[in-house]
Write an enzyme that holds these catalytic residues in place. Structure first.
Site, mmCIF file in Angstrom:
data_model
loop_
_atom_site.group_PDB
_atom_site.id
_atom_site.type_symbol
_atom_site.label_atom_id
_atom_site.label_comp_id
_atom_site.label_asym_id
_atom_site.label_seq_id
_atom_site.Cartn_x
_atom_site.Cartn_y
_atom_site.Cartn_z
ATOM 1 N N TYR A 185 -3.118 -0.042 10.341
ATOM 2 C CA TYR A 185 -2.989 -0.387 8.926
ATOM 3 C C TYR A 185 -1.658 0.080 8.335
ATOM 4 O O TYR A 185 -0.918 -0.707 7.741
ATOM 5 C CB TYR A 185 -4.152 0.202 8.133
ATOM 6 C CG TYR A 185 -4.103 -0.117 6.659
ATOM 7 C CD1 TYR A 185 -4.475 -1.365 6.180
ATOM 8 C CD2 TYR A 185 -3.681 0.838 5.729
ATOM 9 C CE1 TYR A 185 -4.424 -1.666 4.833
ATOM 10 C CE2 TYR A 185 -3.630 0.549 4.379
ATOM 11 C CZ TYR A 185 -4.003 -0.700 3.934
ATOM 12 O OH TYR A 185 -3.943 -0.994 2.597
ATOM 13 N N SER A 236 0.850 -1.196 0.000
ATOM 14 C CA SER A 236 0.000 0.000 0.000
ATOM 15 C C SER A 236 0.879 1.237 0.000
ATOM 16 O O SER A 236 2.021 1.212 0.467
ATOM 17 C CB SER A 236 -0.887 0.016 1.250
ATOM 18 O OG SER A 236 -1.594 1.238 1.367
ATOM 19 N N LYS A 250 1.535 -2.144 6.858
ATOM 20 C CA LYS A 250 1.950 -2.114 5.458
ATOM 21 C C LYS A 250 3.416 -1.698 5.311
ATOM 22 O O LYS A 250 4.083 -2.100 4.350
ATOM 23 C CB LYS A 250 1.041 -1.190 4.653
ATOM 24 C CG LYS A 250 -0.359 -1.764 4.449
ATOM 25 C CD LYS A 250 -0.326 -3.093 3.672
ATOM 26 C CE LYS A 250 -1.711 -3.607 3.367
ATOM 27 N NZ LYS A 250 -1.713 -4.851 2.570
#
Length: 233
Positions: free
Chosen positions: A144, A131, A148
């Site tokens: 998150y 990402s 990533k």
């Protein structure tokens, strides 16, 4: 006919990858924790369904056994988490679950598939969905973004470890994509098309062009000992 495995294949980028690979005539083995959505996708695409949680090492080992002839492994499964605030605002269970899927899910996939790919001696490719959040930093976003960042490092380690083998690895680092995780963003089909083109072209990392200056700026600020700024500011 190449056999491709896709995790997190019941929706979003995973489903878009499945549709694009199906159109190219690949045999598909699709996995997801959402059994109903997975069944719908596999029925439509004539694929093999394997309901599995990527966070479970045994489940990923079983998946690899069922797809022994796979030569394209798309480790795509990922979650945002229920809390998207500052790091200290995210509950411990959210940190654990996000990292177990986003990071351990990739590790479990590598552990299950890489030895089999190397043993085959044949050219193969591993595509990991990372990402933009793994290349830049934001003041919120919960677990998150940090997960990533770990995925990006993990893919780089893997690429170096596989350098002298017939197994190649690459990653896609999209920004917002219109999936179950976000109502806004680019179409998942466009991300999938760019990912498959990158595999064909031998590209290691796919980063949105408009975000590349922010990625470079972040690295330069870290190297210079400077505090981060909001991306694009």
């Amino acid at each position: 006919m190449t056999t491709a495995v896709i995790t997190g294949a019941a929706g979003g980028i995973g489903l878009a990858l499945a549709e694009a690979l199906h159109a190219k005539g690949n045999r598909l083995v699709l996995t997801d924790v959402n059994a109903d959505a997975l069944s719908e996708a596999t029925d439509r695409l004539g694929a093999t369904a394997v309901v599995a949680d990527v966070a479970d090492p045994a489940a990923m080992e079983s998946l690899a056994e069922q797809a022994a002839d796979a030569r394209l492994i798309c480790l795509n499964a990922g979650i945002v988490g229920s809390a998207v605030g500052a790091p200290w605002e995210v509950p411990a269970e959210d940190w654990d679950r996000v990292f177990s899927v986003n990071v351990s899910g990739v590790v479990n996939g590598l552990r299950a598939f890489v030895p089999r790919l190397l043993a085959s001696g044949e050219p193969a490719h591993i595509l990991v969905t990372a990402s933009l959040a793994g290349l830049t930093v934001f003041p919120a976003g919960g677990a998150y973004g940090p997960s990533k960042h770990a995925v990006v490092a993990l893919v780089q380690h893997t690429a170096l470890a596989l350098e002298d083998t017939p197994v190649r690895v690459s990653m896609i680092c999209p920004a917002l994509v219109a999936t179950g995780m976000s109502k806004e963003g680019v179409a998942a089909a466009d991300v999938a098309a760019e990912a498959l083109k990158a595999i064909d072209d031998g590209v290691f990392a796919v980063v949105p062009r408009e975000w590349q200056p922010a990625v470079v700026d972040r690295a330069q600020r870290v190297a210079a000992g400077l505090a981060p700024t909001f991306p694009g500011s």
